[in-house]
Design a protein around this motif. Sequence first.
Motif, short mmCIF file in Angstrom:
data_model
loop_
_atom_site.label_atom_id
_atom_site.label_comp_id
_atom_site.label_asym_id
_atom_site.label_seq_id
_atom_site.Cartn_x
_atom_site.Cartn_y
_atom_site.Cartn_z
N VAL A 27 -41.21 -21.68 -18.75
CA VAL A 27 -42.62 -21.71 -19.17
C VAL A 27 -43.07 -22.83 -19.69
O VAL A 27 -41.97 -23.80 -20.66
CB VAL A 27 -42.00 -20.99 -20.95
CG1 VAL A 27 -43.29 -20.47 -21.53
CG2 VAL A 27 -41.93 -19.72 -20.03
N ILE A 28 -44.37 -23.16 -19.45
CA ILE A 28 -45.01 -24.92 -19.64
C ILE A 28 -45.85 -24.55 -21.00
O ILE A 28 -46.95 -23.97 -20.58
CB ILE A 28 -45.67 -25.33 -18.43
CG1 ILE A 28 -44.99 -25.47 -17.05
CG2 ILE A 28 -45.87 -26.76 -18.96
CD1 ILE A 28 -45.38 -25.73 -16.07
N GLY A 29 -45.15 -25.26 -21.98
CA GLY A 29 -46.29 -25.61 -23.30
C GLY A 29 -45.70 -24.56 -23.98
O GLY A 29 -45.49 -23.19 -23.89
N LEU A 30 -45.11 -24.72 -25.24
CA LEU A 30 -44.53 -24.34 -26.16
C LEU A 30 -45.74 -24.15 -27.44
O LEU A 30 -45.23 -24.50 -28.71
CB LEU A 30 -42.61 -24.96 -26.63
CG LEU A 30 -41.57 -24.41 -25.66
CD1 LEU A 30 -40.46 -24.47 -26.13
CD2 LEU A 30 -41.88 -23.14 -25.58
N GLY A 31 -46.21 -23.67 -27.09
CA GLY A 31 -47.68 -23.48 -28.20
C GLY A 31 -47.56 -21.92 -28.82
O GLY A 31 -46.52 -21.08 -28.71
N ASN A 32 -48.48 -21.55 -29.10
CA ASN A 32 -48.49 -20.34 -29.82
C ASN A 32 -48.48 -19.30 -28.38
O ASN A 32 -47.68 -18.23 -28.45
CB ASN A 32 -50.03 -19.69 -30.11
CG ASN A 32 -50.41 -20.50 -31.59
OD1 ASN A 32 -49.61 -21.75 -32.19
ND2 ASN A 32 -51.44 -20.66 -32.06
N VAL A 33 -48.47 -18.97 -27.16
CA VAL A 33 -49.21 -17.67 -26.67
C VAL A 33 -47.07 -18.63 -25.54
O VAL A 33 -46.86 -17.65 -25.54
CB VAL A 33 -49.83 -18.15 -25.50
CG1 VAL A 33 -49.35 -17.73 -24.16
CG2 VAL A 33 -51.28 -17.77 -25.81
N GLY A 34 -47.45 -19.82 -25.25
CA GLY A 34 -45.78 -20.22 -24.47
C GLY A 34 -44.28 -19.93 -25.26
O GLY A 34 -43.82 -18.71 -24.95
N THR A 35 -44.79 -20.08 -26.71
CA THR A 35 -43.33 -19.29 -27.09
C THR A 35 -42.96 -17.49 -27.66
O THR A 35 -42.14 -17.29 -27.55
CB THR A 35 -43.63 -19.44 -29.30
OG1 THR A 35 -43.66 -20.85 -29.19
CG2 THR A 35 -42.51 -19.92 -30.32
N ARG A 36 -44.63 -17.26 -27.40
CA ARG A 36 -44.82 -15.97 -27.93
C ARG A 36 -43.86 -15.22 -26.37
O ARG A 36 -43.18 -14.47 -26.35
CB ARG A 36 -45.95 -14.80 -28.11
CG ARG A 36 -46.42 -15.60 -29.32
CD ARG A 36 -45.41 -14.18 -29.92
NE ARG A 36 -46.18 -14.49 -31.44
CZ ARG A 36 -46.17 -14.09 -32.65
NH1 ARG A 36 -44.62 -13.43 -32.68
NH2 ARG A 36 -46.16 -14.47 -34.44
N VAL A 37 -44.24 -15.74 -25.21
CA VAL A 37 -43.26 -14.98 -24.08
C VAL A 37 -42.29 -15.78 -23.72
O VAL A 37 -41.43 -14.64 -23.56
CB VAL A 37 -44.10 -16.35 -23.08
CG1 VAL A 37 -43.96 -15.98 -21.54
CG2 VAL A 37 -45.75 -15.37 -22.61
N MET A 38 -41.90 -17.38 -23.92
CA MET A 38 -40.78 -17.59 -23.95
C MET A 38 -39.68 -16.57 -25.33
O MET A 38 -38.93 -15.92 -24.81
CB MET A 38 -39.86 -18.70 -25.02
CG MET A 38 -38.87 -19.11 -25.16
SD MET A 38 -38.48 -20.75 -25.90
CE MET A 38 -39.27 -20.53 -27.57
N ALA A 39 -40.00 -16.05 -26.13
CA ALA A 39 -39.73 -15.09 -27.22
C ALA A 39 -39.10 -13.82 -26.27
O ALA A 39 -38.08 -13.30 -26.40
CB ALA A 39 -39.59 -14.93 -28.41
N GLN A 40 -40.25 -13.02 -25.89
CA GLN A 40 -39.94 -11.84 -25.06
C GLN A 40 -39.60 -12.25 -23.78
O GLN A 40 -38.65 -10.77 -23.38
CB GLN A 40 -41.79 -11.79 -25.21
CG GLN A 40 -42.66 -11.14 -25.79
CD GLN A 40 -43.49 -10.20 -25.55
OE1 GLN A 40 -43.85 -9.34 -24.64
NE2 GLN A 40 -44.39 -10.21 -26.59
N LEU A 41 -39.78 -12.65 -22.76
CA LEU A 41 -38.20 -12.88 -21.52
C LEU A 41 -37.10 -12.81 -22.42
O LEU A 41 -36.17 -12.34 -21.81
CB LEU A 41 -38.82 -14.08 -21.21
CG LEU A 41 -39.77 -14.43 -20.16
CD1 LEU A 41 -40.81 -15.26 -19.91
CD2 LEU A 41 -39.60 -13.45 -19.29
#
Length: 655
Positions: free
Chosen positions: A363-377
């Motif tokens: 995951v590239i970019g831990l902004g709003n969207v990247g953080t949500r994607v990381m958490a769901q994965l």
Amino acid sequence: MAEPWRDRARRAVEWNWRLRSVGDPRPHYVICGKDALAYYVARAMLESELPAGGARVTVVVPERYRSNGPDVAGLRGVRVVRSDRLDVATFEAAGLAGATGLALLHQDDVGNLHAALCAQAVDQRVRQVLRMFNGTLADGVRKLLKAPVEVLSDAEMAAPAFVAAALNEVDPSSFQHRDKTLRVARRADVRPQDVVCALAHLTEAQGVELLPAEQAGADLVLAEATGQPPGTEVAARRLVRARRRRRPVTVVMGAVRGFATRKIGIAVMLVLVLIAVLGALISRAEDVSPLEALYLTLVTTLSGADPDTDKAADAQIMQVVLNLAGLALIPLITAVVVDGIVNARLALHTGRLQPARVGHVVVIGLGNVGTRVMAQLREYDVEVVAIDKDPEPRGAALARQLEVPLIVGDAALPETLAAASVADCQALVVASTDDVANLEAALAARDLRADLRVVLRLFDGDFAERVEETFALGVSRSVSYLAAPAFIGALTERAVITTIPVDRHALPVAEVPVATGSELDGRPLDVVNRDGQVRLIARTPAGGAKTIWWKDLDPRQVIFAGDRLTVVARRRGLDWLTRQCAPPAHPGPVPRPAGPVHGTVPAPAAAPSMPGQTGSAVGAAHSVPPAVEVPSTTNGGPADELEPTHRQDGIGEVS
């Protein structure tokens, strides 16, 4: 002294706008934002096809800003107020008093909260829709504000689409309505009796056909949830099992590769090969067994041997070379150990050097969207590696909590991608806020591996579609485009239940009430379904009777006033249905209810208030009064063209 032309122009436009605001029955919406989400919401309001002529839209943008996507201030037909602060003076200049709704769409949770409190001081009855990432703060906002308020997170709504694309599955959208839970699935993954309606037919020639007429041939359907896990969860479990079955030798070799630098590793390998060759020669010359030859080789290499002048010349030469190789091997072993310790310290402090991984998601970019994607994965137990330029991005604390490695560096550089083992990953999700940086990172990753699945975030929906077609980078998504229907529904008080993302499109699921005397009052249910636009899935009869679902709906049944129709529709189809369900036009505008509103939105009435409205269909219940003569603007344009208003330091200035 004559009045300067700039002052005359300002006074003329302000006077013209005041006349227009007083006599204009159309609902007025104020939108504060500068990115693609504000653009899509404002454009949907302007493109409304209502009897009242749509809505009036005022957008508030900073004095100077650069937009990564489409420019909301460039929309034709909006009134533009420029201000760097969202305070009471700004909202008064934007005409918030008496407005129907206010959308605060900046990516600043605290700033949006402050703006909401200032807006409440101007008008306590205006409906507010806030964009927020922090869920705890969002819950507090709902309790603090006296005005009707809805708090939404575009990142939370869009993240499932990115996760599904990364796992090569359909979006795991599911929602509960009345007494049933519905979810999106492939037709092959659900039983025929559980299919509610067809959502899309996917073809390479014609692309995506939404709400097709042919129900049986659709690839994507809305189905009743029967306890079977969604496809995304199944794909994640499959990925986790595959990672656990990796060969141990592969893991060990990967760890060895990441322990030392390439040059030191090559030097060690050359010395070991030389020692092995000389050991084999000693075995043949001394006529000893392989174990004895190994013993002689190790003793000679590591500790040296007593000189023996009676040995043959070739044996003496091999002995000397082995001693020299031993002298070289000991420093190399020391260098490997020191290099490994240094690499471990660098990995601990910067995250740039990581052990090799296989089958993970980057995951590239831990902004709003990247953080949500990381958490769901991580909820699916999928291994994740994160990359960000900022050492402390928004999602850094959550990454440490979830034990997700964070590599600090430029994702467009090959060494950064190599540190994250992009060449061996399952998928790459590029979710930073910079379109150019996202595209560079995606292209650099494709150079490392041509068949890599890339999920690319782009702000402009049209740009995302063209990039996907031209560069064949995989899947491109626009977060703002996916989230806009939900914000529009909340802003206009439509009963939008959820929004279903399909490819680069979004299908709202809404419940629309039928008003007395409307076009659908007394008509059969069959007229509601329109191929490609509207699909009826449930009907709740007037009086609170039990909901009739798709299995028991008879197209010959008559629609009565007070019925509530649950549909899956496109935005224009929902606009059409809202107009058909609206009460007949009245001779004048419907006044707003008097008195302050506390807590939540008041319960809507069956006919005139139309709580089922979303998108740009608000105001369908209002009629257009006779036209009023108003002076034209100073630039000679027609009276319905809205002039941009600039505000600096709390003083209104029109240019």
